[in-house]
Design an enzyme around this catalytic site. Structure first.
Site, PDB file in Angstrom:
ATOM      1  N   ASP A 100     -15.607  16.288 -12.616  1.00  0.00           N
ATOM      2  CA  ASP A 100     -14.419  16.277 -11.748  1.00  0.00           C
ATOM      3  C   ASP A 100     -13.508  15.094 -12.073  1.00  0.00           C
ATOM      4  O   ASP A 100     -12.343  15.278 -12.410  1.00  0.00           O
ATOM      5  CB  ASP A 100     -14.819  16.294 -10.255  1.00  0.00           C
ATOM      6  CG  ASP A 100     -15.769  15.168  -9.851  1.00  0.00           C
ATOM      7  OD1 ASP A 100     -16.196  14.376 -10.726  1.00  0.00           O
ATOM      8  OD2 ASP A 100     -16.102  15.065  -8.658  1.00  0.00           O
ATOM      9  N   ASP A 159     -14.001   7.863 -13.503  1.00  0.00           N
ATOM     10  CA  ASP A 159     -13.448   6.694 -12.809  1.00  0.00           C
ATOM     11  C   ASP A 159     -13.871   5.438 -13.581  1.00  0.00           C
ATOM     12  O   ASP A 159     -13.225   5.060 -14.551  1.00  0.00           O
ATOM     13  CB  ASP A 159     -13.966   6.724 -11.361  1.00  0.00           C
ATOM     14  CG  ASP A 159     -13.381   5.651 -10.477  1.00  0.00           C
ATOM     15  OD1 ASP A 159     -12.378   5.036 -10.851  1.00  0.00           O
ATOM     16  OD2 ASP A 159     -13.933   5.423  -9.366  1.00  0.00           O
ATOM     17  N   PHE A 189      -7.726   7.428  -4.019  1.00  0.00           N
ATOM     18  CA  PHE A 189      -8.935   8.218  -3.818  1.00  0.00           C
ATOM     19  C   PHE A 189      -8.513   9.620  -3.414  1.00  0.00           C
ATOM     20  O   PHE A 189      -7.787   9.804  -2.455  1.00  0.00           O
ATOM     21  CB  PHE A 189      -9.832   7.579  -2.752  1.00  0.00           C
ATOM     22  CG  PHE A 189     -11.221   8.129  -2.812  1.00  0.00           C
ATOM     23  CD1 PHE A 189     -12.163   7.577  -3.672  1.00  0.00           C
ATOM     24  CD2 PHE A 189     -11.577   9.233  -2.044  1.00  0.00           C
ATOM     25  CE1 PHE A 189     -13.444   8.115  -3.765  1.00  0.00           C
ATOM     26  CE2 PHE A 189     -12.861   9.774  -2.131  1.00  0.00           C
ATOM     27  CZ  PHE A 189     -13.794   9.208  -2.987  1.00  0.00           C
ATOM     28  N   ARG A 229     -14.214  19.211   0.359  1.00  0.00           N
ATOM     29  CA  ARG A 229     -14.420  19.858  -0.945  1.00  0.00           C
ATOM     30  C   ARG A 229     -13.756  21.223  -1.037  1.00  0.00           C
ATOM     31  O   ARG A 229     -13.384  21.666  -2.117  1.00  0.00           O
ATOM     32  CB  ARG A 229     -15.920  20.040  -1.223  1.00  0.00           C
ATOM     33  CG  ARG A 229     -16.688  18.756  -1.483  1.00  0.00           C
ATOM     34  CD  ARG A 229     -18.037  19.105  -2.099  1.00  0.00           C
ATOM     35  NE  ARG A 229     -19.006  18.022  -2.024  1.00  0.00           N
ATOM     36  CZ  ARG A 229     -19.128  17.053  -2.918  1.00  0.00           C
ATOM     37  NH1 ARG A 229     -18.317  17.003  -3.952  1.00  0.00           N
ATOM     38  NH2 ARG A 229     -20.057  16.118  -2.779  1.00  0.00           N
TER      39      ARG A 229
HETATM   40  P1  IMP Z   1     -17.736   6.889 -12.437  1.00  0.00           P
HETATM   41  O1  IMP Z   1     -19.152   6.757 -12.855  1.00  0.00           O
HETATM   42  O2  IMP Z   1     -17.204   5.668 -11.745  1.00  0.00           O
HETATM   43  O3  IMP Z   1     -16.810   7.351 -13.540  1.00  0.00           O
HETATM   44  O4  IMP Z   1     -17.823   7.921 -11.278  1.00  0.00           O
HETATM   45  C1  IMP Z   1     -17.230   9.075 -11.251  1.00  0.00           C
HETATM   46  C2  IMP Z   1     -17.699   9.823 -10.020  1.00  0.00           C
HETATM   47  O5  IMP Z   1     -17.293   9.175  -8.803  1.00  0.00           O
HETATM   48  C3  IMP Z   1     -16.993  11.150 -10.044  1.00  0.00           C
HETATM   49  O6  IMP Z   1     -17.793  12.104 -10.680  1.00  0.00           O
HETATM   50  C4  IMP Z   1     -16.767  11.438  -8.594  1.00  0.00           C
HETATM   51  O7  IMP Z   1     -17.865  12.165  -8.093  1.00  0.00           O
HETATM   52  C5  IMP Z   1     -16.705  10.100  -7.921  1.00  0.00           C
HETATM   53  N1  IMP Z   1     -15.273   9.727  -7.707  1.00  0.00           N
HETATM   54  C6  IMP Z   1     -14.563   8.787  -8.349  1.00  0.00           C
HETATM   55  N2  IMP Z   1     -13.293   8.738  -7.902  1.00  0.00           N
HETATM   56  C7  IMP Z   1     -13.210   9.699  -6.949  1.00  0.00           C
HETATM   57  C8  IMP Z   1     -12.126  10.156  -6.113  1.00  0.00           C
HETATM   58  O8  IMP Z   1     -10.977   9.690  -6.157  1.00  0.00           O
HETATM   59  N3  IMP Z   1     -12.432  11.169  -5.254  1.00  0.00           N
HETATM   60  C9  IMP Z   1     -13.663  11.725  -5.189  1.00  0.00           C
HETATM   61  N4  IMP Z   1     -14.682  11.337  -5.948  1.00  0.00           N
HETATM   62  C10 IMP Z   1     -14.465  10.320  -6.829  1.00  0.00           C
HETATM   63 MG    MG Z   2     -18.610  13.789 -10.060  1.00  0.00          MG
END
Ligand code: IMP
Ligand code: MG
Length: 182
Positions: free
Chosen positions: A106, A109, A158, A171
Site C-alpha cells: 500500500d 514510508d 497520514f 479501510r
Molecule cells: P514502512 O516500513 O515505514 O515503509 O511502513 C510502511 C507501512 O506503514 C505501510 O505498509 C502502511 O501499512 C503503514 N503506513 C505508513 N504510512 C501510512 C499512512 O499514511 N496511512 C496508513 N498506513 C501507513
Molecule cells: Mg502496509
C-alpha cells in the site's frame, strides 16, 4: 482524536478520488503487463493495507498466468529509528524459488518493511523481484528501496481509505483521505 472515535468522512481531506485511483490502477496494470507479458508471475499482497489495491490491480492485468499469495508483516521498535525490526506474521505459501515475483504494497514510508521483505525474498533465489506500491511517501524514508511501479507520490501526511487504515478504521472508504490524528 482518540483512536476509538471515527471521524465523519466529511471531516477528512480528500487526497485521491475513487476515479483517480481507478485510472491510475489501470495505468499501473498496463505498465506491469508491459514488463511481464504472459510470463508466469507470483503476485504477493502485503496484508492488510494492500488488499484492495491488490484485488483491483490483478483484475486489470491481462496476464492470466498468475499465482497469488499473501504476507503479513509486523514491525517493532520506535517509529523513525533505523533499529526498526520487521518480522513475518504470515509468510507466502507458494515456493517462489526461480519464479518472477511482484510484491504489491500500500505505502512505502520509512522503507523498513519493504527492505525486509525484498531481502527475504531475494534470499530465496527468485527469478526476478519487483515492487509495486500504491503510494510512495518519501518524507520519512530511511532505507533505500527500489520502487518499480508507483501509483502516487505523496510528500507527507497520514492517509486512510482504499485499504489504508488508522488504527484499523477507514479501510473500506473508496477514496483516499488525509487524517490528522490529534
Ligand atoms: P514502512 O516500513 O515505514 O515503509 O511502513 C510502511 C507501512 O506503514 C505501510 O505498509 C502502511 O501499512 C503503514 N503506513 C505508513 N504510512 C501510512 C499512512 O499514511 N496511512 C496508513 N498506513 C501507513
Ligand atoms: Mg502496509
Amino acid at each position: 482524536m482518540p483512536a476509538s472515535e471515527v471521524m465523519d468522512i466529511r471531516d477528512l481531506k480528500p487526497v485521491f478520488t475513487q476515479e483517480q485511483i481507478a485510472t491510475r490502477v489501470r495505468e499501473l496494470a498496463s505498465e506491469i503487463d508491459g514488463v511481464y507479458g504472459d510470463e508466469p508471475l507470483v503476485v504477493v499482497c502485503v496484508l492488510k493495507g494492500a488488499a484492495i489495491f491488490f484485488s483491483d490491480l490483478i483484475r486489470n492485468l491481462h496476464n492470466k498466468n498468475l499465482e497469488l499469495d499473501f504476507v503479513r508483516l509486523s514491525s517493532y521498535g520506535r517509529e523513525s529509528t533505523s533499529s526498526k525490526h520487521v518480522i513475518f506474521n504470515k509468510d507466502v505459501e507458494i515456493d517462489i524459488c526461480d519464479k518472477h515475483v511482484l510484491i504489491v504494497e500500500d505505502i512505502v514510508d520509512s522503507g523498513h518493511s519493504m527492505c525486509f521483505l525484498l531481502g527475504q525474498f531475494a534470499a530465496r533465489r527468485v527469478r526476478s523481484l519487483r515492487l509495486a506500491t500504491l503510494v510512495d511517501k518519501g518524507e520519512r524514508r530511511e532505507m533505500d528501496v527500489a520502487l518499480d511501479f508507483v501509483g502516487f507520490t505523496l510528500k507527507k501526511g497520514f492517509i486512510v481509505g482504499y485499504g489504508l487504515d488508522y488504527d484499523e478504521r477507514y479501510r473500506s472508504l473508496p477514496g483516499i483521505y488525509e487524517i490528522t490524528p490529534e
